[in-house]
Design a protein around this motif. Sequence first.
Motif, PDB file in Angstrom:
ATOM      1  N   LEU A 182       0.855  -1.181   0.000  1.00  0.00           N
ATOM      2  CA  LEU A 182       0.000   0.000   0.000  1.00  0.00           C
ATOM      3  C   LEU A 182       0.889   1.228   0.000  1.00  0.00           C
ATOM      4  CD1 LEU A 182      -2.517  -1.191   2.742  1.00  0.00           C
ATOM      5  CD2 LEU A 182      -2.932  -1.142   0.275  1.00  0.00           C
ATOM      6  N   VAL A 198      -4.911   6.337  -1.014  1.00  0.00           N
ATOM      7  CA  VAL A 198      -4.030   5.174  -0.856  1.00  0.00           C
ATOM      8  C   VAL A 198      -4.182   4.270  -2.079  1.00  0.00           C
ATOM      9  CG1 VAL A 198      -3.500   3.137   0.538  1.00  0.00           C
ATOM     10  CG2 VAL A 198      -4.215   5.282   1.647  1.00  0.00           C
ATOM     11  N   GLU A 200      -3.154   0.502  -3.834  1.00  0.00           N
ATOM     12  CA  GLU A 200      -2.703  -0.862  -3.587  1.00  0.00           C
ATOM     13  C   GLU A 200      -2.043  -1.400  -4.852  1.00  0.00           C
ATOM     14  OE1 GLU A 200      -4.582  -4.935  -1.722  1.00  0.00           O
ATOM     15  OE2 GLU A 200      -5.719  -3.934  -3.306  1.00  0.00           O
ATOM     16  N   CYS A 223      -6.836   1.994  -6.943  1.00  0.00           N
ATOM     17  CA  CYS A 223      -6.817   3.287  -6.261  1.00  0.00           C
ATOM     18  C   CYS A 223      -8.186   3.954  -6.412  1.00  0.00           C
ATOM     19  CB  CYS A 223      -5.730   4.183  -6.848  1.00  0.00           C
ATOM     20  SG  CYS A 223      -5.420   5.692  -5.914  1.00  0.00           S
ATOM     21  N   ALA A 225      -7.388   2.225  -2.670  1.00  0.00           N
ATOM     22  CA  ALA A 225      -7.203   0.843  -2.262  1.00  0.00           C
ATOM     23  C   ALA A 225      -8.460   0.318  -1.576  1.00  0.00           C
ATOM     24  CB  ALA A 225      -6.012   0.741  -1.307  1.00  0.00           C
ATOM     25  N   ILE A 227      -9.543  -1.010   1.088  1.00  0.00           N
ATOM     26  CA  ILE A 227      -9.257  -1.283   2.495  1.00  0.00           C
ATOM     27  C   ILE A 227     -10.266  -0.523   3.355  1.00  0.00           C
ATOM     28  CG2 ILE A 227      -6.792  -1.767   2.193  1.00  0.00           C
ATOM     29  CD1 ILE A 227      -6.186   1.120   2.908  1.00  0.00           C
ATOM     30  N   THR A 232      -7.305   3.243   6.171  1.00  0.00           N
ATOM     31  CA  THR A 232      -6.900   4.415   5.381  1.00  0.00           C
ATOM     32  C   THR A 232      -6.545   5.577   6.302  1.00  0.00           C
ATOM     33  OG1 THR A 232      -8.279   3.786   3.491  1.00  0.00           O
ATOM     34  CG2 THR A 232      -7.668   6.099   3.674  1.00  0.00           C
TER      35      THR A 232
END
Length: 310
Positions: A182, A198, A200, A223, A225, A227, A232
Amino acid sequence: MHVAVLAGGPSPEGEGSFLSADSAAKALADLGHTSEVIDISEAGFWSRLAEAQAAFIAGHGWYAEDGKLQGLLEVLGVPYSGPGVMASALGMHKPTFKQLLVSKGIPTLPWVTVLKSARREELARVVDRLGLPLFAKPASNGESFDAGIIRTIDDLQELLASEGPYSSQEYIVEPFVTGNTLTIGIVQDGSELVSLPVLEAVSHNEFYDAEAKQDPDLHDYRCPAPIPDHVTEQIVDLALRAWKACSCHGISRFDFMLSDKGPVMLEMNTVPGLTRQGNLAGMAEASGLGFNRVIELMLASAFNRPTYCP
């Protein structure tokens, strides 16, 4: 204005940095500037800076990203983009950067530094301390050159014994964490720090090695990411803390992995790759700023630097 775009140099990443330089030069042209790409490995290259109103650093690795070029430009009085000498040197030397992270309470993986000349008994102590599998990489290289996964002491001994064109005398060894890298870019807009989304990086190879980084067919970027929001937020907070701890300026990119306890910081890149296919461009587009605006902010950082930047 007329801008000198600096790239190249005697580094494993020198040749590839011309791709960043060409991309930056095209963006500068879109913004109404003229530019000239200058190879810092040319003898007396600094004499060609006399006609430029600013230097835009697009070089990667040794002598371009490690504070040496920044120091020269400081002495010459040439305004230049990006972080200064101290932040650049910290970002290049991974063990020192990780020591700073620990001192600031920023999570990173445990590590041990070893020399190429280390004996097997010393390597055995490293394995006993950190366990297996491990990941080893040169202490001052980028692009994962000469890096590899270590599953046995023999693997580590073999990696250290290799004599490739990018060999280093000092390596850093840390636990191997599975998963995707990341990364987050921080860019300075005047007095404001802007965190890009962020990103990935999903490698099609066993890890995000030099081959996967350089071949678009061997990686995918996601993008923003995928998550959780709280992860984040953690990554943004940790990146901003590292930025301030290192006295960054202009732009920097911070790489992370997810451990069982949350995100851990791996590295800091003070001159991120600038190709249109690269991760910084992906973050710039996902943010809504766009690539050219990020290049414009990087150029502006040459002129809003503090009077003295360590």
